[in-house]
Design a protein around this motif. Sequence first.
Motif, PDB file in Angstrom:
ATOM      1  N   TYR A 220       0.734  -1.219   0.028  1.00  0.00           N
ATOM      2  CA  TYR A 220      -0.136   0.149  -0.087  1.00  0.00           C
ATOM      3  C   TYR A 220       0.619   1.405   0.013  1.00  0.00           C
ATOM      4  CZ  TYR A 220      -4.131   2.597   1.496  1.00  0.00           C
ATOM      5  OH  TYR A 220      -5.241   3.466   1.640  1.00  0.00           O
ATOM      6  N   LYS A 221       1.908   1.355   0.824  1.00  0.00           N
ATOM      7  CA  LYS A 221       2.806   2.485   0.929  1.00  0.00           C
ATOM      8  C   LYS A 221       3.484   2.763  -0.510  1.00  0.00           C
ATOM      9  CE  LYS A 221       3.471   2.129   5.804  1.00  0.00           C
ATOM     10  NZ  LYS A 221       4.186   1.851   7.081  1.00  0.00           N
ATOM     11  N   GLN A 222       4.047   1.512  -0.981  1.00  0.00           N
ATOM     12  CA  GLN A 222       4.701   1.543  -2.048  1.00  0.00           C
ATOM     13  C   GLN A 222       3.902   2.184  -3.377  1.00  0.00           C
ATOM     14  OE1 GLN A 222       8.106   1.301  -2.265  1.00  0.00           O
ATOM     15  NE2 GLN A 222       7.833   2.199  -4.259  1.00  0.00           N
ATOM     16  N   ALA A 223       2.487   1.569  -3.397  1.00  0.00           N
ATOM     17  CA  ALA A 223       1.678   2.134  -4.295  1.00  0.00           C
ATOM     18  C   ALA A 223       1.345   3.643  -4.236  1.00  0.00           C
ATOM     19  CB  ALA A 223       0.317   1.483  -4.232  1.00  0.00           C
ATOM     20  N   ILE A 224       1.215   4.143  -2.786  1.00  0.00           N
ATOM     21  CA  ILE A 224       1.276   5.866  -2.829  1.00  0.00           C
ATOM     22  C   ILE A 224       2.550   6.301  -3.424  1.00  0.00           C
ATOM     23  CG2 ILE A 224       1.172   7.614  -1.143  1.00  0.00           C
ATOM     24  CD1 ILE A 224      -1.277   6.196  -0.898  1.00  0.00           C
ATOM     25  N   VAL A 225       3.636   5.516  -3.185  1.00  0.00           N
ATOM     26  CA  VAL A 225       4.940   6.489  -3.786  1.00  0.00           C
ATOM     27  C   VAL A 225       4.985   6.339  -5.136  1.00  0.00           C
ATOM     28  CG1 VAL A 225       7.306   6.097  -3.946  1.00  0.00           C
ATOM     29  CG2 VAL A 225       6.119   5.990  -1.675  1.00  0.00           C
ATOM     30  N   ASP A 226       4.520   5.229  -5.921  1.00  0.00           N
ATOM     31  CA  ASP A 226       4.562   4.808  -7.347  1.00  0.00           C
ATOM     32  C   ASP A 226       3.268   5.672  -8.086  1.00  0.00           C
ATOM     33  OD1 ASP A 226       6.633   3.219  -6.661  1.00  0.00           O
ATOM     34  OD2 ASP A 226       5.545   1.613  -6.800  1.00  0.00           O
ATOM     35  N   SER A 227       2.309   6.099  -7.325  1.00  0.00           N
ATOM     36  CA  SER A 227       1.061   6.401  -8.374  1.00  0.00           C
ATOM     37  C   SER A 227       1.189   7.888  -8.166  1.00  0.00           C
ATOM     38  CB  SER A 227      -0.063   5.887  -7.693  1.00  0.00           C
ATOM     39  OG  SER A 227       0.054   4.411  -7.462  1.00  0.00           O
ATOM     40  N   ASN A 228       0.194   8.492  -9.163  1.00  0.00           N
ATOM     41  CA  ASN A 228      -0.345   9.966  -9.003  1.00  0.00           C
ATOM     42  C   ASN A 228      -1.783   9.975  -8.888  1.00  0.00           C
ATOM     43  OD1 ASN A 228      -0.580   9.703 -11.926  1.00  0.00           O
ATOM     44  ND2 ASN A 228       1.475   9.897 -12.408  1.00  0.00           N
ATOM     45  N   ASN A 244     -12.601   8.089  -3.119  1.00  0.00           N
ATOM     46  CA  ASN A 244     -11.459   7.891  -4.060  1.00  0.00           C
ATOM     47  C   ASN A 244     -10.510   6.733  -3.931  1.00  0.00           C
ATOM     48  OD1 ASN A 244     -11.520   9.981  -6.160  1.00  0.00           O
ATOM     49  ND2 ASN A 244     -11.075  11.502  -4.284  1.00  0.00           N
ATOM     50  N   TYR A 245     -10.190   6.015  -4.699  1.00  0.00           N
ATOM     51  CA  TYR A 245      -9.380   4.881  -4.723  1.00  0.00           C
ATOM     52  C   TYR A 245      -8.301   4.398  -5.189  1.00  0.00           C
ATOM     53  CZ  TYR A 245     -13.584   4.099  -1.739  1.00  0.00           C
ATOM     54  OH  TYR A 245     -14.721   3.856  -0.897  1.00  0.00           O
ATOM     55  N   LEU A 246      -7.314   3.729  -5.087  1.00  0.00           N
ATOM     56  CA  LEU A 246      -6.016   3.390  -5.802  1.00  0.00           C
ATOM     57  C   LEU A 246      -6.633   2.243  -6.877  1.00  0.00           C
ATOM     58  CD1 LEU A 246      -3.073   3.460  -3.494  1.00  0.00           C
ATOM     59  CD2 LEU A 246      -3.316   4.890  -5.771  1.00  0.00           C
ATOM     60  N   ALA A 247      -6.315   2.889  -8.067  1.00  0.00           N
ATOM     61  CA  ALA A 247      -6.605   1.683  -9.251  1.00  0.00           C
ATOM     62  C   ALA A 247      -5.840   0.422  -9.077  1.00  0.00           C
ATOM     63  CB  ALA A 247      -6.400   2.410 -10.529  1.00  0.00           C
ATOM     64  N   SER A 249      -4.885  -1.197  -6.420  1.00  0.00           N
ATOM     65  CA  SER A 249      -5.815  -2.139  -5.470  1.00  0.00           C
ATOM     66  C   SER A 249      -7.180  -2.775  -6.164  1.00  0.00           C
ATOM     67  CB  SER A 249      -5.995  -1.554  -4.016  1.00  0.00           C
ATOM     68  OG  SER A 249      -6.974  -0.666  -4.457  1.00  0.00           O
ATOM     69  N   ILE A 250      -7.503  -1.999  -6.890  1.00  0.00           N
ATOM     70  CA  ILE A 250      -8.747  -2.376  -7.470  1.00  0.00           C
ATOM     71  C   ILE A 250      -8.587  -3.429  -8.732  1.00  0.00           C
ATOM     72  CG2 ILE A 250     -10.966  -2.041  -9.016  1.00  0.00           C
ATOM     73  CD1 ILE A 250     -10.552   1.032  -7.754  1.00  0.00           C
ATOM     74  N   ARG A 251      -7.599  -3.419  -9.367  1.00  0.00           N
ATOM     75  CA  ARG A 251      -7.062  -4.380 -10.358  1.00  0.00           C
ATOM     76  C   ARG A 251      -6.624  -5.740  -9.441  1.00  0.00           C
ATOM     77  NH1 ARG A 251      -3.976   0.218 -12.317  1.00  0.00           N
ATOM     78  NH2 ARG A 251      -5.064   0.963 -14.143  1.00  0.00           N
ATOM     79  N   ALA A 252      -5.833  -5.661  -8.604  1.00  0.00           N
ATOM     80  CA  ALA A 252      -5.545  -6.673  -7.552  1.00  0.00           C
ATOM     81  C   ALA A 252      -6.672  -7.617  -6.916  1.00  0.00           C
ATOM     82  CB  ALA A 252      -4.495  -6.226  -6.561  1.00  0.00           C
ATOM     83  N   ALA A 253      -7.853  -6.722  -7.043  1.00  0.00           N
ATOM     84  CA  ALA A 253      -9.282  -7.342  -6.389  1.00  0.00           C
ATOM     85  C   ALA A 253      -9.667  -7.907  -7.653  1.00  0.00           C
ATOM     86  CB  ALA A 253      -9.859  -6.616  -5.767  1.00  0.00           C
ATOM     87  N   GLY A 254      -9.349  -8.092  -8.895  1.00  0.00           N
ATOM     88  CA  GLY A 254     -10.036  -8.856 -10.053  1.00  0.00           C
ATOM     89  C   GLY A 254     -11.053  -7.826 -11.047  1.00  0.00           C
ATOM     90  N   MET A 255     -10.813  -6.691 -10.479  1.00  0.00           N
ATOM     91  CA  MET A 255     -12.156  -5.671 -11.049  1.00  0.00           C
ATOM     92  C   MET A 255     -11.317  -4.829 -12.172  1.00  0.00           C
ATOM     93  SD  MET A 255     -14.522  -4.986  -7.897  1.00  0.00           S
ATOM     94  CE  MET A 255     -13.218  -4.630  -6.956  1.00  0.00           C
ATOM     95  N   ASP A 256     -12.158  -4.122 -12.979  1.00  0.00           N
ATOM     96  CA  ASP A 256     -11.720  -3.055 -13.847  1.00  0.00           C
ATOM     97  C   ASP A 256     -11.824  -1.927 -13.257  1.00  0.00           C
ATOM     98  OD1 ASP A 256     -10.980  -1.375 -16.044  1.00  0.00           O
ATOM     99  OD2 ASP A 256     -12.271  -2.561 -17.650  1.00  0.00           O
ATOM    100  N   PRO A 257     -10.687  -1.137 -12.710  1.00  0.00           N
ATOM    101  CA  PRO A 257     -11.225   0.152 -12.416  1.00  0.00           C
ATOM    102  C   PRO A 257     -12.067   1.153 -13.366  1.00  0.00           C
ATOM    103  CG  PRO A 257      -8.977   0.056 -12.703  1.00  0.00           C
ATOM    104  CD  PRO A 257      -9.522  -1.329 -13.154  1.00  0.00           C
ATOM    105  N   TRP A 282      -7.538   0.126  -1.538  1.00  0.00           N
ATOM    106  CA  TRP A 282      -6.948   1.063  -0.823  1.00  0.00           C
ATOM    107  C   TRP A 282      -7.540   2.665  -1.133  1.00  0.00           C
ATOM    108  CZ3 TRP A 282      -2.028  -1.603  -2.982  1.00  0.00           C
ATOM    109  CH2 TRP A 282      -1.758  -2.404  -2.224  1.00  0.00           C
ATOM    110  N   GLY A 283      -8.129   3.353  -0.053  1.00  0.00           N
ATOM    111  CA  GLY A 283      -8.521   4.620  -0.358  1.00  0.00           C
ATOM    112  C   GLY A 283      -7.252   5.502  -0.448  1.00  0.00           C
ATOM    113  N   CYS A 284      -7.583   6.527  -1.240  1.00  0.00           N
ATOM    114  CA  CYS A 284      -6.574   7.484  -1.618  1.00  0.00           C
ATOM    115  C   CYS A 284      -6.804   8.679  -2.323  1.00  0.00           C
ATOM    116  CB  CYS A 284      -5.328   6.509  -2.355  1.00  0.00           C
ATOM    117  SG  CYS A 284      -3.671   7.530  -2.420  1.00  0.00           S
ATOM    118  N   GLY A 285      -6.242   9.927  -1.989  1.00  0.00           N
ATOM    119  CA  GLY A 285      -6.704  10.982  -2.540  1.00  0.00           C
ATOM    120  C   GLY A 285      -5.650  11.589  -3.967  1.00  0.00           C
ATOM    121  N   GLN A 286      -6.282  12.348  -4.506  1.00  0.00           N
ATOM    122  CA  GLN A 286      -5.279  12.743  -5.715  1.00  0.00           C
ATOM    123  C   GLN A 286      -4.019  13.629  -5.416  1.00  0.00           C
ATOM    124  OE1 GLN A 286      -7.919  15.254  -8.181  1.00  0.00           O
ATOM    125  NE2 GLN A 286      -9.401  13.432  -8.315  1.00  0.00           N
TER     126      GLN A 286
END
Length: 316
Positions: A220-228, A244-247, A249-257, A282-286
């Motif tokens: 989760y922490k690394q996804a924050i670092v890697d994402s925008n 708002n959620y990190l894409a 984590s949605i893909r990892a759950a088997g869904m298309d964000p 994973w919830g996350c802001g812009q």
Amino acid sequence: MSKLPAPLNNLPLPIIGSPLFIISNPKLVIAQCIAGVVGSMPALNARPAEQLEEWLIEISETLAAYNKANPDKPAAPFAINQIVHKSNDRLEHDMAMCVKYKVPIIITSLGAREDINAAAHSYGGVVLHDIINNKHAHKAIEKGADGLIAVAAGAGGHAGVKSPFALIQEIRQWFDGPIALSGAISTGGAVLAAQAMGADFGYIGSAFIATTEARASDAYKQAIVDSNSDDIIYSNLFTGVHGNYLAPSIRAAGMDPDNLPVSDPSKMNFGGDKTKAWKDIWGCGQGIGTIDKVQSTADFVAQLRREYESAKARLM
């Protein structure tokens, strides 16, 4: 700027750390307060319910000891978030604990209630209520909240869609009390910008996920670092309320964000000890585009302080 009530006046930095579901814990709250920003956590993060009292004792005693040892540099106060939704079957218990330990700041979400405000006021506590529009802001103040958290577009978790410019200027037409602005704030410059448009505090959440004290997985922490901001998806599927959620984590759950179904808002559930169906979403802001590393809370707040002072110097 507003005339701020204690304990919101004379903060070392005009920043409130937002309560992060699952992630905020005493370790993070204490680190935030000692670093000079208001630390907070949801009461529901303590599970089972009896753990909340243990955590309140830990936070209160640790901060009291720190303040005794550092009288010239006291810690900022802490806050507890209460979900005031009918499905929260722990609200009465959790609020009783906050009264018992005289929690300085109560943050209320998903419903404004006069009895909750009165309970906090009984010992001198301050209530901040989060809102996503001017209509809800009026209702919160009418029911006795002391201040508002304006949750604008781009905020993590349950975010609104209003521009922060529109939201703040509309509220300031009639309300002169404390306002914290939430929505893609992750730098000291953004905090100063929030103050320039009429808010008293910047409200920062997602950036604190990428701190060593946060109770988030390394992934989760690394996804924050890697994402925008391009990786943030706005959906009501996961709780019934848009957020708002990190894409990734949605893909990892088997869904298309990009093709998520719409949820029935009547099914939203914030029950105290019920299992969360989407715990790995994973919830996350812009505002995370500026987060380039995982670091300690102390180092991140020091960075915010430098950025805040640098932004003021540029304007001068």
